[in-house]
Design a protein around this motif. Structure first.
Motif, mmCIF file in Angstrom:
data_model
loop_
_atom_site.group_PDB
_atom_site.id
_atom_site.type_symbol
_atom_site.label_atom_id
_atom_site.label_comp_id
_atom_site.label_asym_id
_atom_site.label_seq_id
_atom_site.Cartn_x
_atom_site.Cartn_y
_atom_site.Cartn_z
ATOM 1 N N ASP A 15 0.836 -1.198 0.000
ATOM 2 C CA ASP A 15 0.000 0.000 0.000
ATOM 3 C C ASP A 15 0.870 1.247 0.000
ATOM 4 O O ASP A 15 1.941 1.282 0.607
ATOM 5 N N SER A 16 0.392 2.272 -0.654
ATOM 6 C CA SER A 16 1.112 3.538 -0.750
ATOM 7 C C SER A 16 0.842 4.394 0.491
ATOM 8 O O SER A 16 0.184 5.427 0.422
ATOM 9 N N SER A 21 6.165 1.214 5.141
ATOM 10 C CA SER A 21 7.632 1.258 5.125
ATOM 11 C C SER A 21 8.268 0.199 6.041
ATOM 12 O O SER A 21 9.207 -0.482 5.627
ATOM 13 N N PRO A 22 7.778 0.012 7.278
ATOM 14 C CA PRO A 22 8.360 -1.055 8.106
ATOM 15 C C PRO A 22 8.197 -2.441 7.483
ATOM 16 O O PRO A 22 9.091 -3.281 7.596
ATOM 17 N N LEU A 49 16.321 1.710 1.428
ATOM 18 C CA LEU A 49 14.974 1.292 1.054
ATOM 19 C C LEU A 49 13.933 2.163 1.749
ATOM 20 O O LEU A 49 12.957 2.592 1.128
ATOM 21 N N GLY A 50 14.144 2.438 3.025
ATOM 22 C CA GLY A 50 13.221 3.303 3.754
ATOM 23 C C GLY A 50 13.107 4.680 3.119
ATOM 24 O O GLY A 50 12.005 5.229 2.993
ATOM 25 N N GLU A 51 14.230 5.247 2.699
ATOM 26 C CA GLU A 51 14.214 6.573 2.068
ATOM 27 C C GLU A 51 13.520 6.530 0.708
ATOM 28 O O GLU A 51 12.697 7.394 0.394
ATOM 29 N N ALA A 56 8.620 7.679 -2.505
ATOM 30 C CA ALA A 56 7.553 7.232 -3.394
ATOM 31 C C ALA A 56 6.184 7.556 -2.802
ATOM 32 O O ALA A 56 5.290 8.014 -3.515
ATOM 33 N N VAL A 57 6.021 7.353 -1.516
ATOM 34 C CA VAL A 57 4.739 7.655 -0.864
ATOM 35 C C VAL A 57 4.483 9.156 -0.861
ATOM 36 O O VAL A 57 3.397 9.621 -1.223
#
Length: 146
Positions: A15-16, A21-22, A49-51, A56-57
């Motif tokens: 989901d966006s 993220s977690p 990846l978190g960044e 993107a979100v």
């Protein structure tokens, strides 16, 4: 683990939402745990990846119900991270000031990734941002002499 049983590539659609993220980082940890040297990528890869996922979100101009796809692959001893979204905008690296509270994500990607970039998605809808992560050096054992 035999080479034939190692994960080649992993992909998932999430989901966006920032709450995803977690989960993206958890999936990355699971992917890396199946690799013999996965621990040599984990710290930097999770941060990057978190960044990329957060960007993107936050910056995607696609409808909110569109999913974000993450992909991980180990290619020639480099971990390739990809974050796909349906947005039209491309990430740009900005200079920040010490007082800025946002805008440092791509700076971290620039500094910590071996290389990174942005490409259009197949079919022409959206883009994906990728980053290559080099393995951290394994600690050299020290000899203790008496």
């Amino acid at each position: 683990m035999p080479a034939s049983r190692r994960p080649r590539m992993f992909a998932a659609r999430l989901d966006s939402h920032t709450a995803s993220s977690p989960l993206a980082r958890h999936l990355l940890r699971a992917y890396l745990s199946a690799l013999p040297t996965g621990d040599r990528y984990s710290d930097i890869a999770e941060l990057l990846l978190g960044e990329l996922f957060a960007n993107a979100v936050q910056h995607c101009d696609a409808p909110a119900d569109r999913l974000i796809e993450v992909r991980f692959a180990l290619i020639n001893s480099r971990l390739r991270l990809e974050v796909h979204d349906a947005g039209s905008g491309r990430p740009t690296l900005h200079t920040t000031t010490p007082d800025d509270e946002h805008g440092r994500g791509l700076f971290l990607v620039e500094e910590l990734a071996e290389r990174w970039g942005c490409c259009p998605r197949a079919g022409g809808v959206g883009k994906f941002v990728w980053a290559l992560v080099a393995p951290a050096f394994a600690p050299v054992p020290t000899l203790v002499t008496a």
